[in-house]
Each structure stands twice: as structure tokens, then as C-alpha cells.
Scaffold this motif. Structure first.
Motif, short mmCIF file in Angstrom:
data_model
loop_
_atom_site.label_atom_id
_atom_site.label_comp_id
_atom_site.label_asym_id
_atom_site.label_seq_id
_atom_site.Cartn_x
_atom_site.Cartn_y
_atom_site.Cartn_z
N VAL A 377 76.02 -2.42 -21.42
CA VAL A 377 75.30 -1.16 -21.61
C VAL A 377 75.87 -0.11 -20.67
CG1 VAL A 377 73.06 -0.07 -21.20
CG2 VAL A 377 73.17 -2.25 -22.37
N VAL A 378 76.16 1.06 -21.21
CA VAL A 378 76.58 2.19 -20.37
C VAL A 378 75.42 3.17 -20.34
CG1 VAL A 378 78.30 4.01 -19.99
CG2 VAL A 378 78.98 1.88 -21.14
N PHE A 379 74.88 3.42 -19.16
CA PHE A 379 73.74 4.35 -19.01
C PHE A 379 74.25 5.81 -18.98
CE2 PHE A 379 72.45 0.34 -17.09
CZ PHE A 379 71.23 0.11 -17.72
N GLN A 380 73.32 6.73 -18.89
CA GLN A 380 73.61 8.17 -18.81
C GLN A 380 74.49 8.61 -19.99
OE1 GLN A 380 71.32 7.99 -16.66
NE2 GLN A 380 72.01 9.36 -15.04
N SER A 381 74.21 8.06 -21.16
CA SER A 381 75.11 8.27 -22.30
C SER A 381 74.51 9.10 -23.43
CB SER A 381 75.54 6.90 -22.85
OG SER A 381 76.30 6.20 -21.89
N GLY A 382 73.43 9.82 -23.13
CA GLY A 382 72.78 10.60 -24.19
C GLY A 382 73.45 11.93 -24.49
N ALA A 383 74.39 12.34 -23.64
CA ALA A 383 75.07 13.63 -23.88
C ALA A 383 76.58 13.41 -23.90
CB ALA A 383 74.72 14.62 -22.77
N TYR A 384 77.25 14.20 -24.75
CA TYR A 384 78.72 14.16 -24.85
C TYR A 384 79.20 12.74 -25.14
CZ TYR A 384 77.75 18.69 -22.98
OH TYR A 384 77.21 19.96 -22.81
N GLY A 385 78.55 12.11 -26.10
CA GLY A 385 78.93 10.77 -26.54
C GLY A 385 79.84 10.85 -27.77
N PRO A 386 79.35 10.39 -28.93
CA PRO A 386 80.21 10.27 -30.11
C PRO A 386 80.93 11.57 -30.48
CG PRO A 386 78.01 9.44 -30.58
CD PRO A 386 77.97 9.94 -29.18
N THR A 387 80.21 12.70 -30.41
CA THR A 387 80.86 13.92 -30.89
C THR A 387 81.82 14.51 -29.87
OG1 THR A 387 79.01 15.29 -30.13
CG2 THR A 387 78.96 14.56 -32.44
N ALA A 388 81.87 13.95 -28.68
CA ALA A 388 82.84 14.43 -27.68
C ALA A 388 83.96 13.39 -27.52
CB ALA A 388 82.14 14.68 -26.35
N SER A 389 84.11 12.52 -28.52
CA SER A 389 85.08 11.42 -28.41
C SER A 389 86.00 11.42 -29.64
CB SER A 389 84.33 10.09 -28.34
OG SER A 389 83.41 10.10 -27.28
N PRO A 390 87.25 10.93 -29.44
CA PRO A 390 88.22 10.96 -30.56
C PRO A 390 87.99 9.80 -31.52
CG PRO A 390 89.26 10.08 -28.57
CD PRO A 390 87.85 10.42 -28.20
N SER A 391 86.94 9.94 -32.35
CA SER A 391 86.45 8.80 -33.13
C SER A 391 87.46 8.31 -34.18
CB SER A 391 85.13 9.15 -33.79
OG SER A 391 85.31 10.30 -34.56
N ALA A 392 88.40 9.17 -34.57
CA ALA A 392 89.35 8.73 -35.60
C ALA A 392 90.50 7.91 -35.00
CB ALA A 392 89.91 9.95 -36.33
N PHE A 393 90.62 7.91 -33.70
CA PHE A 393 91.76 7.25 -33.05
C PHE A 393 91.75 5.74 -33.31
CE2 PHE A 393 93.90 6.04 -28.84
CZ PHE A 393 95.17 6.24 -29.35
N LEU A 394 92.79 5.25 -33.90
CA LEU A 394 93.01 3.84 -34.24
C LEU A 394 92.13 3.31 -35.38
CD1 LEU A 394 93.94 2.02 -30.91
CD2 LEU A 394 95.28 3.52 -32.35
#
Ligand SMILES: Cc1ncc(COP(=O)(O)O)c(C=O)c1O
Length: 404
Positions: A377-394
Motif C-alpha cells: 500500500v502506498v499512502f498519501q496517494s489521493g492526489a496526482y495519481g492515475p491522471t498524473a502518470s504515463p498510463s499508456a507506457f508499456l
């Protein structure tokens, strides 16, 4: 800081909304996933209402977490939204928020975005003189009267911020010394001038520095307001309230921030009684309410180091990997979510499933021994998660998101 304290543990397993983590994974048909807690968001809003002066309106910058369920939930709790694109405009228009309380900030708004903002009736925070002229043209073409505020790039910054958004040469906002010229231009135009937006920085944990910057923002805004074509209706003081991510970080003293704001609010209201005073917050509202949950797929040794390889990674959580604006990589708080009652017995490095050395979720952390199938579990993850990440990579699947 003990991020885990926010979440109850039942039989050694973190539970959110009364449901243990493994049940979410099962229900989802696998991992990884993000879970956001309504209860923790509610508590955060209550804390802000308790400590900030009553006259302060809370605006949620949805870039922090634009999940539609989160935005709808927020619509009933905060006073306004800040958006940064036509996509975010579409999201907020589906939530019950009066358009008068929606502002659109961000450099590089296209003509299409300006047109959609005009047609929707939201306030456009002008980032440049050129943007104003393009907006005016769109106004003439659509017959809609622009509603605008000027985003000011002040000649100072929010000291001690993770991200500085004002001071010096910046693509954001209009330099303070160019604002009087823009106000003269506004006076010649038929538009609804609201006031100013002055966003000086982000991720600040020091109440004294937040108060110092707010004081300067108010002085600047009041002096610019003297040159405005009409009394100001809006003063957005920015935000910058940070959350503790790393060892040694202390939470922002919100009571001190509130005490610092009280005289500022009086000063603004004395000069501009009709002005709506706004703070614009993203991560402070949602960051601590979210968990990223990923499963251990492999345990391996390499030259004396133990790696826990998970099915998640930076393609879902770029910020936790240290590649979203951090200068030095530091670990977000992590735990083995189903072994919360066990003591740490080994030092491990938790990595994602991407074939890049950047894909580290936690480096050299002490954890209970985790086996394949256990949940990291990674805490403090409610902001800048999926939409701030390069989800298409690989080409891996996107993580599921739950608001519970
Ligand atoms: C204009 C503006 N408003 C609000 C925010 C939200 O910042 P935070 O999530 O740190 O509160 C940002 C972040 O960059 C921003 O640029």
C-alpha cells in the motif's frame, strides 16, 4: 508522520469504508487499484471550515483528482472548482456546481477551450494579453459576454514550496507590472471583470510562509484593484497547502494558517465588501484520503538486495516513483497492507513491473516479510495519481479507482 494512522486496521489488514483491502482486490478481479475514502475527505473539509475564516470560499482544483465520483462528491462540500482544460470543464459541468463558482486557469488555452468556457459561463483566469484578445474574439463570435479574472504572476514566490508557480519569469499569469496595462484594455471592453487570481506555489508545510505569501498577495491585489475598471468581485489568494509525504515532514498547522488569514480577510472586506475570497486547493483536500494498492508478484535477491516486484508502478503512480517534479527521490509512506500487525523484519526495495530503473515505489524500506500475493500500500496517494502518470507506457492496464 504516520500516514497509516488514518486508516483502520482489522485483523492485521487495512480496511477502507469498513471493507478490507483483499475484498476490494477480489471484487475488482485483481490489482492494482486506488481507493479514496469519503470519510477522510469529509474530515479534511471540516477541518478547513473549522480553522479558516467563514468568509473564505474553498475551491477544489480538480487536477489533483478528477475522478468523476470524487468531483461529484466534492461539489456538495466545497464552494467552487478550478479547472485546467476542456476535459476538466466537461467533468465539472456534470457535477452540481453553479458555473459562477468555476474558474479556468492554465497557460495555452486553445480557442476551442475559450469558446467552451464562454458558452458554459465559467470565469476565465487570463494568463496573457494575447489570451484576452482571443477570448474577446470568441465572445464576439458566440454572443457570450466573457467573465474574466486576471491571473497575476507576482514578483515574489511562496517560499519553501515543493513547486513555485509565481515570481520570476513564468508562463503562468500576467507579470504584476503588466497588469495595469491589461486593466486599461479591459476598461475598453464589454466584459464581466471579476478580479484577481494569484497562485504563488504548491505543497507548502510552513504556516508562517503561507501567511507571509498571502499577506503579500493581498497587498498586491488591493493595489492593482485601485486601477481596475470596476470594484473586484473575486480575490483568489491561491493555495499551496501541503501534505506530509516524507519522513520528517510535519503537517501544516492549519489553525495558524487560519489565524493568519483572519486580518487579511478583514482588510479585503473593508476595501471590497463584495469580493468573494477564495483559496484554491488540490492535494490538501484529497491527497491523504487515497491509497494505491498493488500486489507482490515476485520476491527476488540481487547482489545482497531484496526486491519486491509488484504489478503496479510509475505508469499508475508517477509521483510515488519520484519522477513528478521531485528533485531528490524520497519514499512515499508504504506498508504491507495485509500485515499491519507484524513488525518490520527486513529492508527491501519495492519496484513496479516496468523495465526501467525509474520504476521504484520505495527504496530501502523496512517492512514485515512480504510474500508473493501480499498487498503493498502506498499512502498519501489521493492526489496526482492515475491522471498524473504515463498510463499508456508499456501497455499495461489502467488501475481501477474506488471512492468508498
Ligand atoms: C493554478 C493552480 N491551482 C491549484 C493547484 C493545485 O495545487 P495543490 O494540489 O498543490 O493544492 C495548482 C497546482 O499546480 C495550480 O497550478
Amino acid at each position: 508522520m504516520n500516514a497509516a494512522r488514518n486508516f483502520p486496521v482489522v485483523d492485521g489488514q487495512i480496511s477502507v469504508g469498513g471493507v478490507p483491502l483483499f475484498q476490494y482486490v477480489e471484487q475488482n478481479g485483481g490489482s492494482p487499484l486506488y481507493i479514496y475514502s469519503r470519510d477522510l475527505i469529509d474530515k479534511r473539509v471540516s477541518l478547513l471550515r473549522k480553522h479558516l475564516p467563514d468568509a473564505v470560499h474553498l475551491s477544489y482544483a480538480i487536477k489533483a483528482n478528477p475522478m468523476p465520483d470524487v468531483v461529484k462528491f466534492m461539489a456538495e462540500r466545497v464552494d467552487g472548482f478550478d479547472i485546467a482544460s476542456a476535459g476538466e470543464l466537461k467533468t465539472v459541468l456534470q457535477a452540481p456546481m453553479p458555473v459562477d463558482n468555476i474558474s479556468f486557469a492554465g497557460p495555452g488555452k486553445t480557442d476551442m477551450e475559450l469558446r467552451q468556457a464562454l458558452e458554459a459561463g465559467v470565469t476565465v483566469n487570463l494568463e496573457s494579453a494575447g489570451e484576452l484578445e482571443r477570448l474577446v474574439l470568441q465572445g464576439e463570435q458566440t454572443g457570450c459576454r466573457p467573465r474574466v479574472a486576471i491571473r497575476v504572476n507576482p514578483d515574489f514566490e511562496l517560499k519553501g514550496s515543493g513547486m513555485r508557480m509565481g515570481g520570476g519569469a513564468k508562463p503562468f499569469g500576467v507579470d504584476a507590472d503588466q497588469v495595469p496595462g491589461l486593466l486599461r484594455r479591459l476598461a475598453d471592453l464589454d466584459l464581466d471583470f471579476q478580479g484577481f487570481h494569484i497562485f504563488t506555489g504548491s505543497q507548502n508545510l510552513r504556516a508562517d510562509l503561507v501567511t507571509e505569501a498571502q499577506g503579500k498577495v493581498v497587498d498586491l491585489a488591493l493595489s492593482l484593484a485601485e486601477q481596475a475598471p470596476s470594484p473586484i468581485q473575486l480575490l483568489n489568494l491561491g493555495g499551496g497547502f501541503g501534505i506530509p509525504y516524507f519522513p520528517g515532514d510535519e503537517p501544516l498547522d492549519l489553525a495558524a494558517v487560519g489565524a493568519g488569514m483572519a486580518p487579511l480577510v478583514k482588510k479585503i472586506s473593508a476595501a471590497h465588501p463584495a469580493a468573494r475570497i477564495v483559496v484554491e486547493l488540490g492535494r490538501y483536500l484529497v491527497g491523504e484520503a487515497g491509497l494505491y494498492v498493488t500486489r507482490v508478484v515476485d520476491r527476488k535477491q540481487s547482489r545482497g538486495k531484496t526486491f519486491l516486484v509488484t504489478d503496479g508502478g510509475l505508469h499508475h503512480h508517477l509521483a510515488a516513483s519520484g519522477n513528478f517534479g521531485q528533485i531528490l527521490r524520497r519514499n512515499y509512506p508504504v506498508a504491507v497492507g495485509n500485515r499491519m500487525a507484524e513488525a518490520a523484519t527486513e529492508t527491501v526495495t519495492v519496484v513496479g513491473c516496468l523495465c526501467t530503473p525509474l520504476d521504484i515505489l520505495a527504496d530501502g524500506v523496512d517492512l514485515p516479510r512480504a510474500e508473493v500475493g501480499d498487498l503493498i500500500v502506498v499512502f498519501q496517494s489521493g492526489a496526482y495519481g492515475p491522471t498524473a502518470s504515463p498510463s499508456a507506457f508499456l501497455g499495461h492496464a489502467a488501475p481501477a479507482e474506488y471512492l468508498v
